[in-house]
Design a protein around this motif. Structure first.
Motif, PDB file in Angstrom:
ATOM      1  N   PHE A  24       8.019  15.910  -5.274  1.00 22.48           N
ATOM      2  CA  PHE A  24       6.713  15.268  -5.428  1.00 22.48           C
ATOM      3  C   PHE A  24       6.892  13.789  -5.764  1.00 22.48           C
ATOM      4  CE2 PHE A  24       3.204  13.992  -8.186  1.00 22.48           C
ATOM      5  CZ  PHE A  24       2.091  14.407  -7.462  1.00 22.48           C
ATOM      6  N   SER A  25       7.739  13.494  -6.736  1.00 19.36           N
ATOM      7  CA  SER A  25       7.917  12.097  -7.161  1.00 19.36           C
ATOM      8  C   SER A  25       8.603  11.259  -6.077  1.00 19.36           C
ATOM      9  CB  SER A  25       8.691  12.022  -8.477  1.00 19.36           C
ATOM     10  OG  SER A  25       9.954  12.612  -8.339  1.00 19.36           O
ATOM     11  N   GLN A  26       9.486  11.854  -5.317  1.00 14.50           N
ATOM     12  CA  GLN A  26      10.132  11.120  -4.226  1.00 14.50           C
ATOM     13  C   GLN A  26       9.126  10.803  -3.111  1.00 14.50           C
ATOM     14  OE1 GLN A  26      13.104  14.095  -3.686  1.00 14.50           O
ATOM     15  NE2 GLN A  26      14.671  12.925  -4.781  1.00 14.50           N
ATOM     16  N   ARG A  27       8.264  11.763  -2.793  1.00 13.35           N
ATOM     17  CA  ARG A  27       7.225  11.514  -1.787  1.00 13.35           C
ATOM     18  C   ARG A  27       6.221  10.496  -2.313  1.00 13.35           C
ATOM     19  NH1 ARG A  27       6.955  16.820  -1.996  1.00 13.35           N
ATOM     20  NH2 ARG A  27       4.701  16.881  -2.198  1.00 13.35           N
ATOM     21  N   PHE A  28       5.879  10.564  -3.592  1.00 18.88           N
ATOM     22  CA  PHE A  28       4.999   9.558  -4.191  1.00 18.88           C
ATOM     23  C   PHE A  28       5.580   8.171  -3.978  1.00 18.88           C
ATOM     24  CE2 PHE A  28       4.170   6.656  -7.678  1.00 18.88           C
ATOM     25  CZ  PHE A  28       2.794   6.601  -7.677  1.00 18.88           C
ATOM     26  N   TYR A  29       6.863   8.016  -4.221  1.00 17.35           N
ATOM     27  CA  TYR A  29       7.533   6.727  -4.064  1.00 17.35           C
ATOM     28  C   TYR A  29       7.430   6.238  -2.618  1.00 17.35           C
ATOM     29  CZ  TYR A  29      11.249   3.253  -3.944  1.00 17.35           C
ATOM     30  OH  TYR A  29      11.972   2.104  -3.760  1.00 17.35           O
ATOM     31  N   ILE A  30       7.715   7.088  -1.669  1.00 17.79           N
ATOM     32  CA  ILE A  30       7.636   6.722  -0.249  1.00 17.79           C
ATOM     33  C   ILE A  30       6.211   6.318   0.106  1.00 17.79           C
ATOM     34  CG2 ILE A  30       7.728   7.651   2.109  1.00 17.79           C
ATOM     35  CD1 ILE A  30      10.188   9.267   1.156  1.00 17.79           C
ATOM     36  N   TYR A  31       5.240   7.108  -0.331  1.00 21.83           N
ATOM     37  CA  TYR A  31       3.833   6.814  -0.005  1.00 21.83           C
ATOM     38  C   TYR A  31       3.380   5.514  -0.667  1.00 21.83           C
ATOM     39  CZ  TYR A  31       3.691  11.690   1.614  1.00 21.83           C
ATOM     40  OH  TYR A  31       3.923  12.871   2.257  1.00 21.83           O
ATOM     41  N   ALA A  32       3.777   5.309  -1.897  1.00 20.24           N
ATOM     42  CA  ALA A  32       3.384   4.093  -2.616  1.00 20.24           C
ATOM     43  C   ALA A  32       3.947   2.855  -1.929  1.00 20.24           C
ATOM     44  CB  ALA A  32       3.868   4.167  -4.071  1.00 20.24           C
ATOM     45  N   TYR A  36       1.827  -0.050   0.013  1.00 19.90           N
ATOM     46  CA  TYR A  36       2.008  -1.413  -0.492  1.00 19.90           C
ATOM     47  C   TYR A  36       2.383  -2.372   0.632  1.00 19.90           C
ATOM     48  CZ  TYR A  36       3.219  -4.710  -4.253  1.00 19.90           C
ATOM     49  OH  TYR A  36       3.265  -5.770  -5.116  1.00 19.90           O
ATOM     50  N   VAL A  37       3.370  -1.980   1.424  1.00 21.12           N
ATOM     51  CA  VAL A  37       3.820  -2.822   2.535  1.00 21.12           C
ATOM     52  C   VAL A  37       2.716  -2.944   3.592  1.00 21.12           C
ATOM     53  CG1 VAL A  37       5.482  -2.957   4.458  1.00 21.12           C
ATOM     54  CG2 VAL A  37       6.266  -2.404   2.146  1.00 21.12           C
ATOM     55  N   ALA A  38       2.013  -1.852   3.859  1.00 21.24           N
ATOM     56  CA  ALA A  38       0.920  -1.903   4.832  1.00 21.24           C
ATOM     57  C   ALA A  38      -0.162  -2.874   4.372  1.00 21.24           C
ATOM     58  CB  ALA A  38       0.333  -0.509   5.046  1.00 21.24           C
ATOM     59  N   GLU A  39      -0.483  -2.883   3.087  1.00 20.95           N
ATOM     60  CA  GLU A  39      -1.507  -3.795   2.583  1.00 20.95           C
ATOM     61  C   GLU A  39      -1.060  -5.247   2.648  1.00 20.95           C
ATOM     62  OE1 GLU A  39      -4.221  -4.691  -1.309  1.00 20.95           O
ATOM     63  OE2 GLU A  39      -4.002  -2.654  -0.571  1.00 20.95           O
ATOM     64  N   VAL A  40       0.179  -5.508   2.289  1.00 24.08           N
ATOM     65  CA  VAL A  40       0.692  -6.878   2.375  1.00 24.08           C
ATOM     66  C   VAL A  40       0.643  -7.349   3.829  1.00 24.08           C
ATOM     67  CG1 VAL A  40       2.760  -8.313   2.129  1.00 24.08           C
ATOM     68  CG2 VAL A  40       2.094  -6.765   0.286  1.00 24.08           C
ATOM     69  N   THR A  41       1.035  -6.489   4.751  1.00 27.81           N
ATOM     70  CA  THR A  41       0.993  -6.834   6.173  1.00 27.81           C
ATOM     71  C   THR A  41      -0.434  -7.079   6.633  1.00 27.81           C
ATOM     72  OG1 THR A  41       2.981  -5.502   6.546  1.00 27.81           O
ATOM     73  CG2 THR A  41       1.651  -6.056   8.490  1.00 27.81           C
ATOM     74  N   TYR A  42      -1.351  -6.196   6.246  1.00 25.37           N
ATOM     75  CA  TYR A  42      -2.756  -6.327   6.640  1.00 25.37           C
ATOM     76  C   TYR A  42      -3.355  -7.636   6.117  1.00 25.37           C
ATOM     77  CZ  TYR A  42      -7.723  -5.406   7.081  1.00 25.37           C
ATOM     78  OH  TYR A  42      -9.052  -5.500   7.387  1.00 25.37           O
ATOM     79  N   THR A  43      -3.107  -7.952   4.855  1.00 18.38           N
ATOM     80  CA  THR A  43      -3.688  -9.174   4.296  1.00 18.38           C
ATOM     81  C   THR A  43      -3.060 -10.424   4.910  1.00 18.38           C
ATOM     82  OG1 THR A  43      -2.201  -9.093   2.373  1.00 18.38           O
ATOM     83  CG2 THR A  43      -4.385  -8.098   2.114  1.00 18.38           C
ATOM     84  N   CYS A  64      -1.700  -1.328  -6.784  1.00 13.88           N
ATOM     85  CA  CYS A  64      -1.812  -0.651  -5.494  1.00 13.88           C
ATOM     86  C   CYS A  64      -0.674   0.334  -5.241  1.00 13.88           C
ATOM     87  CB  CYS A  64      -1.918  -1.672  -4.369  1.00 13.88           C
ATOM     88  SG  CYS A  64      -3.498  -2.548  -4.440  1.00 13.88           S
ATOM     89  N   LEU A  65       0.465   0.168  -5.889  1.00 16.52           N
ATOM     90  CA  LEU A  65       1.528   1.173  -5.769  1.00 16.52           C
ATOM     91  C   LEU A  65       1.022   2.531  -6.244  1.00 16.52           C
ATOM     92  CD1 LEU A  65       4.610  -0.863  -6.981  1.00 16.52           C
ATOM     93  CD2 LEU A  65       4.326   0.141  -4.713  1.00 16.52           C
ATOM     94  N   PHE A  66       0.432   2.557  -7.416  1.00 15.18           N
ATOM     95  CA  PHE A  66      -0.136   3.798  -7.958  1.00 15.18           C
ATOM     96  C   PHE A  66      -1.281   4.298  -7.081  1.00 15.18           C
ATOM     97  CE2 PHE A  66      -3.723   5.440 -10.451  1.00 15.18           C
ATOM     98  CZ  PHE A  66      -3.188   6.635 -10.891  1.00 15.18           C
ATOM     99  N   ILE A  67      -2.159   3.394  -6.688  1.00 11.21           N
ATOM    100  CA  ILE A  67      -3.340   3.775  -5.906  1.00 11.21           C
ATOM    101  C   ILE A  67      -2.935   4.398  -4.578  1.00 11.21           C
ATOM    102  CG2 ILE A  67      -5.348   2.837  -4.680  1.00 11.21           C
ATOM    103  CD1 ILE A  67      -5.561   0.803  -7.071  1.00 11.21           C
TER     104      ILE A  67
END
Length: 172
Positions: A24-32, A36-43, A64-67
């Motif tokens: 669970f925590s490893q998948r959380f890390y990947i998703y976070a 994060y990278v998708a948002e930086v790219t989008y902005t 946004c990592l947590f979100i």
């Protein structure tokens, strides 16, 4: 040591006893990190298109990592719950509803502490400046892409030895 004990509790992948799926925590890390990278790219792209700033300065917040991490874990659970019950197009709508609910809730809480990193009040379809209906198509596509790419690939990752082409453990 605790991490090793958690890994041993998770069942290995069927037919491959040396392979343990991500926790669970490893998948959380990947998703976070993905969010994060998708948002930086989008902005960064937004800044080029709307402000003609070619420096590609993408921005976001550590919040946004947590979100994104929690949001995508819930999307993962929704996917596994709904995949045989409703079509992909309807799941996309469920994803949009979840994303709007999560974005509004986390934004509302962060705003109480003057920490909300986004403000959609300049959009016509905004609700309290925390979400905007103009983003519904983007979140729809993003939810489906999350299911088809991010979740499906992260669920194929595992801990274990490297397997060669024939599925044999490569000991080199």
């Amino acid at each position: 040591m605790q991490r090793v004990k958690e890994d041993l509790k998770r069942p290995p992948i069927a037919g491959k006893p040396n392979l343990i799926p991500l926790s669970f925590s490893q998948r959380f890390y990947i998703y976070a990190i993905h969010g994060y990278v998708a948002e930086v790219t989008y902005t960064a792209i937004w800044d080029v298109v709307y402000h003609k700033n070619n420096k590609l300065h993408g921005i976001t917040s550590i919040w946004c990592l947590f979100i994104y991490g929690i949001c995508m874990l819930v999307l993962e659970r929704l996917y596994f719950t709904l995949r045989f019950k409703i079509s992909l197009l309807l799941r996309g709508l469920v994803y949009v509803l979840w994303i709007f609910l999560w974005e509004f809730s986390t934004g509302f809480i962060l705003r109480l502490f003057d920490a909300c990193p986004w403000d959609y009040s300049m959009f016509k379809g905004n609700i309290m400046g925390l979400i905007t209906m103009e983003y519904a198509p983007m979140w729809y596509i993003g939810g489906i892409l999350t299911e088809k790419l991010v979740i499906s690939f992260s669920r194929q990752l595992y801990w274990g030895p490297y397997l060669g082409k024939e599925g044999l453990v490569n000991t080199q």
